[in-house]
Design a protein around this motif. Structure first.
Motif, PDB file in Angstrom:
ATOM      1  N   GLY A 120       0.204   2.817   3.244  1.00  0.00           N
ATOM      2  CA  GLY A 120       0.624   2.205   4.484  1.00  0.00           C
ATOM      3  C   GLY A 120      -0.778   1.899   5.273  1.00  0.00           C
ATOM      4  N   LYS A 121      -1.899   2.810   4.698  1.00  0.00           N
ATOM      5  CA  LYS A 121      -3.200   2.640   5.551  1.00  0.00           C
ATOM      6  C   LYS A 121      -3.996   1.660   5.481  1.00  0.00           C
ATOM      7  N   SER A 122      -3.947   1.065   4.248  1.00  0.00           N
ATOM      8  CA  SER A 122      -4.855   0.145   3.917  1.00  0.00           C
ATOM      9  C   SER A 122      -4.675  -1.407   4.157  1.00  0.00           C
ATOM     10  N   THR A 123      -3.202  -1.285   4.692  1.00  0.00           N
ATOM     11  CA  THR A 123      -2.824  -2.844   4.999  1.00  0.00           C
ATOM     12  C   THR A 123      -2.466  -3.128   6.665  1.00  0.00           C
ATOM     13  N   GLN A 124      -2.868  -1.987   7.314  1.00  0.00           N
ATOM     14  CA  GLN A 124      -2.682  -1.941   8.708  1.00  0.00           C
ATOM     15  C   GLN A 124      -3.073  -3.038   9.264  1.00  0.00           C
ATOM     16  N   GLU A 125      -4.428  -3.592   9.181  1.00  0.00           N
ATOM     17  CA  GLU A 125      -5.113  -4.855   9.927  1.00  0.00           C
ATOM     18  C   GLU A 125      -4.393  -6.180   9.453  1.00  0.00           C
ATOM     19  N   ALA A 130      -1.039  -6.242   8.319  1.00  0.00           N
ATOM     20  CA  ALA A 130       0.263  -6.171   8.702  1.00  0.00           C
ATOM     21  C   ALA A 130       0.544  -6.708  10.303  1.00  0.00           C
ATOM     22  N   ALA A 131      -0.793  -6.246  11.059  1.00  0.00           N
ATOM     23  CA  ALA A 131      -1.038  -6.606  12.592  1.00  0.00           C
ATOM     24  C   ALA A 131      -1.312  -7.866  12.702  1.00  0.00           C
ATOM     25  N   SER A 147       0.780  -1.246  -0.046  1.00  0.00           N
ATOM     26  CA  SER A 147      -0.117   0.110  -0.032  1.00  0.00           C
ATOM     27  C   SER A 147       0.811   1.166  -0.049  1.00  0.00           C
ATOM     28  N   PRO A 153       6.483  -3.409   3.662  1.00  0.00           N
ATOM     29  CA  PRO A 153       6.507  -1.850   4.010  1.00  0.00           C
ATOM     30  C   PRO A 153       7.256  -0.970   3.122  1.00  0.00           C
ATOM     31  N   ASN A 202      -9.982  -5.390   6.372  1.00  0.00           N
ATOM     32  CA  ASN A 202      -9.489  -6.782   5.800  1.00  0.00           C
ATOM     33  C   ASN A 202     -10.473  -7.620   5.162  1.00  0.00           C
TER      34      ASN A 202
END
Length: 350
Positions: free
Chosen positions: A33-38, A40-41, A30, A61, A141
């Motif tokens: 980076g915002k749209s993959t936060q869930e 990535a967690a 992304s 990243p 997600n």
């Protein structure tokens, strides 16, 4: 195969689910980076609809990490983000890393090839006329896949690598591709801008008021006539370049398995037999903000080059710009780069 997916919206999530289900490794990047936060967690990618299940694609990243070791690259985000990712990818791509653009807009494959040629790098750049999957993000997600298209037009730049491009797409997505004669042909095969123009124009107040409305139910006989008139301009433009492309009726027939009929009648059949697909509930939608500057504008420009009148495309540009209170043509950041030194009909055909 390991596939780097540039983007993290509905198209990217759907592609990741499709690839994972078919045994491939997907890695999402992304740009914000915002749209993959869930993801990535540690949350799984949850897919509903035509592909149902939980998947765990990789999350990169950076663009550099996403491309590292990738066997192929898929650009799967709205056209207003294509130049951003192409500029990021171009210094990093290596020979042997083919790029698939889904869906192709504003001759973006030509723009990327110019960037790569400055480095002396050549890879197959594969342009798809539209997305393989019709999908919608339903959560941070989550994605719902409404349609897996049975036929998608494809062209590869340079042309001598066409077989390589077609083989790659078969490997990743199955036997659902029709090779067409060059980049210009696949550019003129994308019918989303015309379809979305008619739907969005006729239902703009529904979008602006945030109403829930079904697309097939509201593609009425009158809207269907408008859409076929817009499509007639696209077909005339293709003919002026010596190209044959599918009609909008044929596109609907192949996508949904319905008879080749007037589009208003086709939509009525779909409304009676298919689950409702909701239209946008906001005017902040790709139907206008992507498809007007990156869909209607390039065809209007091609019409000027070929001497083909495109009055409905031109009207769409003017009307939607008036509705938004700004010149939407200024949002296209690819076409000016291609035309600043001049672009002729012969160059496009070559």
């Amino acid at each position: 195969m390991r596939v780097a997916i540039m983007g993290a919206g509905a198209a990217a999530f759907a592609a990741a689910a499709f690839l994972a289900e078919n045994g491939h490794e997907a890695v999402l990047w992304s740009p914000s980076g915002k749209s993959t936060q869930e993801l990535a967690a540690g949350a799984p990618l949850v897919s509903e609809g035509k592909i149902a299940g939980e998947f765990r694609p990789g999350v990169a990243p950076s663009c550099e990490v996403a491309l590292d070791g990738a066997d192929a690259v898929l650009i799967a985000l709205p056209a207003n983000g294509h130049r951003l990712v192409m500029d990021a990818m171009a210094p990093l791509l290596s020979r042997g890393q083919p790029v698939i653009i889904s869906s192709h807009a504003s001759l973006g494959a030509f723009y990327l090839s110019r960037l790569l040629s400055e480095r002396g790098v050549e890879v197959p750049i594969i342009a798809l006329s539209t997305t393989i999957l019709r999908s919608r993000r339903t959560g941070p997600n989550m994605v719902k896949i409404a349609t897996i298209r049975s036929k998608v037009d494809i062209a590869t730049l340079p042309r001598r690598l066409a077989d390589e491009g077609l083989d790659l797409c078969h490997t990743l997505f199955g036997d659902r591709f029709r090779a067409v004669d060059g980049l210009l042909a696949v550019s003129l095969s994308n019918v989303n801008p015309q379809s979305h123009m008619a739907l969005a124009l006729a239902n703009f107040t529904r979008m602006e008021k945030g109403e829930a409305w079904g697309q097939s139910e509201n593609l009425t006989l009158g809207v269907g006539r408008l859409l076929e008139a817009i499509d007639a301009e696209r077909l005339a433009l293709a003919a002026a370049f010596g190209l044959t492309v599918r009609t909008m009726r044929e596109h609907y027939s192949l996508t949904y398995g319905v008879p080749d009929a007037p589009l208003g009648e086709t939509s009525r059949m779909l409304a009676e037999t298919q689950p409702t697909t909701l239209g946008p509930a906001t005017i902040e939608t790709r139907y206008t903000l992507e498809d007007v500057p990156f869909g209607l504008l390039p065809l209007a420009e091609l019409g000027r080059l070929a001497g083909v009148p495109m009055p409905l495309h031109e009207a769409g540009l003017a009307i939607f710009s008036a509705l938004y209170g700004r010149d939407l043509t200024q949002d296209n950041d690819i076409l000016p780069e291609l035309t600043k030194n001049g672009l002729s009909r012969d160059q496009l055909l070559a």
